[in-house]
Write a protein that holds these residues in place. Structure first.
Motif, mmCIF file in Angstrom:
data_model
loop_
_atom_site.group_PDB
_atom_site.id
_atom_site.type_symbol
_atom_site.label_atom_id
_atom_site.label_comp_id
_atom_site.label_asym_id
_atom_site.label_seq_id
_atom_site.Cartn_x
_atom_site.Cartn_y
_atom_site.Cartn_z
ATOM 1 N N MET A 229 -8.855 -11.592 13.645
ATOM 2 C CA MET A 229 -7.822 -11.295 12.679
ATOM 3 C C MET A 229 -6.504 -11.196 13.449
ATOM 4 O O MET A 229 -6.378 -10.388 14.364
ATOM 5 C CB MET A 229 -8.138 -9.992 11.960
ATOM 6 N N ASP A 230 -5.559 -12.009 13.077
ATOM 7 C CA ASP A 230 -4.232 -11.998 13.685
ATOM 8 C C ASP A 230 -3.475 -10.749 13.237
ATOM 9 O O ASP A 230 -3.755 -10.188 12.187
ATOM 10 C CB ASP A 230 -3.480 -13.260 13.257
ATOM 11 N N ILE A 231 -2.500 -10.319 14.028
ATOM 12 C CA ILE A 231 -1.751 -9.105 13.710
ATOM 13 C C ILE A 231 -1.038 -9.228 12.361
ATOM 14 O O ILE A 231 -0.937 -8.259 11.611
ATOM 15 C CB ILE A 231 -0.765 -8.734 14.849
ATOM 16 N N HIS A 232 -0.577 -10.431 12.013
ATOM 17 C CA HIS A 232 0.082 -10.620 10.715
ATOM 18 C C HIS A 232 -0.920 -10.474 9.570
ATOM 19 O O HIS A 232 -0.598 -9.931 8.522
ATOM 20 C CB HIS A 232 0.779 -11.977 10.658
ATOM 21 N N HIS A 233 -2.144 -10.957 9.784
ATOM 22 C CA HIS A 233 -3.203 -10.783 8.788
ATOM 23 C C HIS A 233 -3.582 -9.310 8.655
ATOM 24 O O HIS A 233 -3.896 -8.835 7.570
ATOM 25 C CB HIS A 233 -4.430 -11.612 9.146
ATOM 26 N N LEU A 234 -3.558 -8.601 9.770
ATOM 27 C CA LEU A 234 -3.877 -7.175 9.737
ATOM 28 C C LEU A 234 -2.856 -6.408 8.898
ATOM 29 O O LEU A 234 -3.223 -5.567 8.084
ATOM 30 C CB LEU A 234 -3.933 -6.594 11.152
ATOM 31 N N LYS A 235 -1.575 -6.730 9.053
ATOM 32 C CA LYS A 235 -0.537 -6.068 8.250
ATOM 33 C C LYS A 235 -0.775 -6.304 6.764
ATOM 34 O O LYS A 235 -0.680 -5.382 5.949
ATOM 35 C CB LYS A 235 0.841 -6.577 8.642
ATOM 36 N N ALA A 236 -1.087 -7.541 6.379
ATOM 37 C CA ALA A 236 -1.366 -7.857 4.977
ATOM 38 C C ALA A 236 -2.638 -7.163 4.506
ATOM 39 O O ALA A 236 -2.709 -6.678 3.372
ATOM 40 C CB ALA A 236 -1.488 -9.370 4.802
ATOM 41 N N TYR A 237 -3.643 -7.106 5.373
ATOM 42 C CA TYR A 237 -4.903 -6.451 5.031
ATOM 43 C C TYR A 237 -4.684 -4.961 4.776
ATOM 44 O O TYR A 237 -5.193 -4.407 3.805
ATOM 45 C CB TYR A 237 -5.905 -6.665 6.166
ATOM 46 N N VAL A 238 -3.909 -4.312 5.633
ATOM 47 C CA VAL A 238 -3.622 -2.885 5.481
ATOM 48 C C VAL A 238 -2.888 -2.618 4.175
ATOM 49 O O VAL A 238 -3.154 -1.629 3.488
ATOM 50 C CB VAL A 238 -2.800 -2.371 6.688
ATOM 51 N N ALA A 239 -1.981 -3.512 3.813
ATOM 52 C CA ALA A 239 -1.209 -3.340 2.579
ATOM 53 C C ALA A 239 -2.068 -3.487 1.329
ATOM 54 O O ALA A 239 -1.786 -2.870 0.302
ATOM 55 C CB ALA A 239 -0.061 -4.341 2.541
ATOM 56 N N SER A 240 -3.140 -4.275 1.408
ATOM 57 C CA SER A 240 -3.929 -4.545 0.207
ATOM 58 C C SER A 240 -5.285 -3.835 0.168
ATOM 59 O O SER A 240 -5.957 -3.864 -0.854
ATOM 60 C CB SER A 240 -4.152 -6.049 0.066
ATOM 61 N N HIS A 241 -5.707 -3.209 1.247
ATOM 62 C CA HIS A 241 -6.996 -2.516 1.293
ATOM 63 C C HIS A 241 -6.789 -1.073 1.744
ATOM 64 O O HIS A 241 -5.875 -0.777 2.502
ATOM 65 C CB HIS A 241 -7.953 -3.203 2.265
ATOM 66 N N ASP A 242 -7.679 -0.217 1.308
ATOM 67 C CA ASP A 242 -7.556 1.180 1.719
ATOM 68 C C ASP A 242 -8.831 1.744 2.337
ATOM 69 O O ASP A 242 -8.844 2.870 2.803
ATOM 70 C CB ASP A 242 -7.125 2.048 0.548
ATOM 71 N N ASN A 243 -9.901 0.971 2.363
ATOM 72 C CA ASN A 243 -11.155 1.481 2.895
ATOM 73 C C ASN A 243 -11.641 0.565 4.018
ATOM 74 O O ASN A 243 -12.407 -0.366 3.792
ATOM 75 C CB ASN A 243 -12.198 1.595 1.786
ATOM 76 N N PHE A 244 -11.194 0.856 5.228
ATOM 77 C CA PHE A 244 -11.596 0.094 6.398
ATOM 78 C C PHE A 244 -11.522 1.037 7.602
ATOM 79 O O PHE A 244 -10.994 2.130 7.519
ATOM 80 C CB PHE A 244 -10.691 -1.121 6.612
ATOM 81 N N GLU A 245 -12.096 0.593 8.706
ATOM 82 C CA GLU A 245 -12.101 1.403 9.917
ATOM 83 C C GLU A 245 -11.554 0.588 11.072
ATOM 84 O O GLU A 245 -11.894 -0.572 11.244
ATOM 85 C CB GLU A 245 -13.529 1.850 10.219
#
Length: 100
Positions: free
Chosen positions: A1-17
């Motif tokens: 997962m690229d850092i840009h994908h991580l930023k988008a993932y964090v913005a759209s998901h709330d349950n991850f580790e």
């Protein structure tokens, strides 16, 4: 997962580790993201896993992505040396919570 994908993932998901992984004897850290379904991805740059030399570097990169909590996980090879199976991907009970 690229850092840009991580930023988008964090913005759209709330349950991850988020896990900051290091191996005994190594001076490097990697970051792993695990979602609710158990899918794991390493943080990458240009298709290669990102390696960090210090926890401060990890904190800075994760803060940029909007993350302020993670778990530190250290893999110890002694289990393999004495004949036990390595439990790298089993539920991690020896995690150390990080807040930055």
């Amino acid at each position: 997962m690229d850092i840009h994908h991580l930023k988008a993932y964090v913005a759209s998901h709330d349950n991850f580790e988020i896990r900051v992984i290091t191996h005994s004897g190594s001076r490097f850290y990697q970051v792993e993201v695990e979602d609710l379904e158990g899918k794991r991805d390493l943080l990458t740059r240009v298709g290669k896993p990102m390696l960090f030399r210090a926890l401060d570097d990890v904190y800075l990169e994760l803060k940029r992505a909007g993350i302020h909590r993670a778990y530190l996980v250290q893999h110890v090879p002694q289990d393999e040396v004495i004949g036990r199976d390595a439990h790298y991907h089993d539920p991690l009970t020896s995690r150390v919570p990080l807040a930055f």
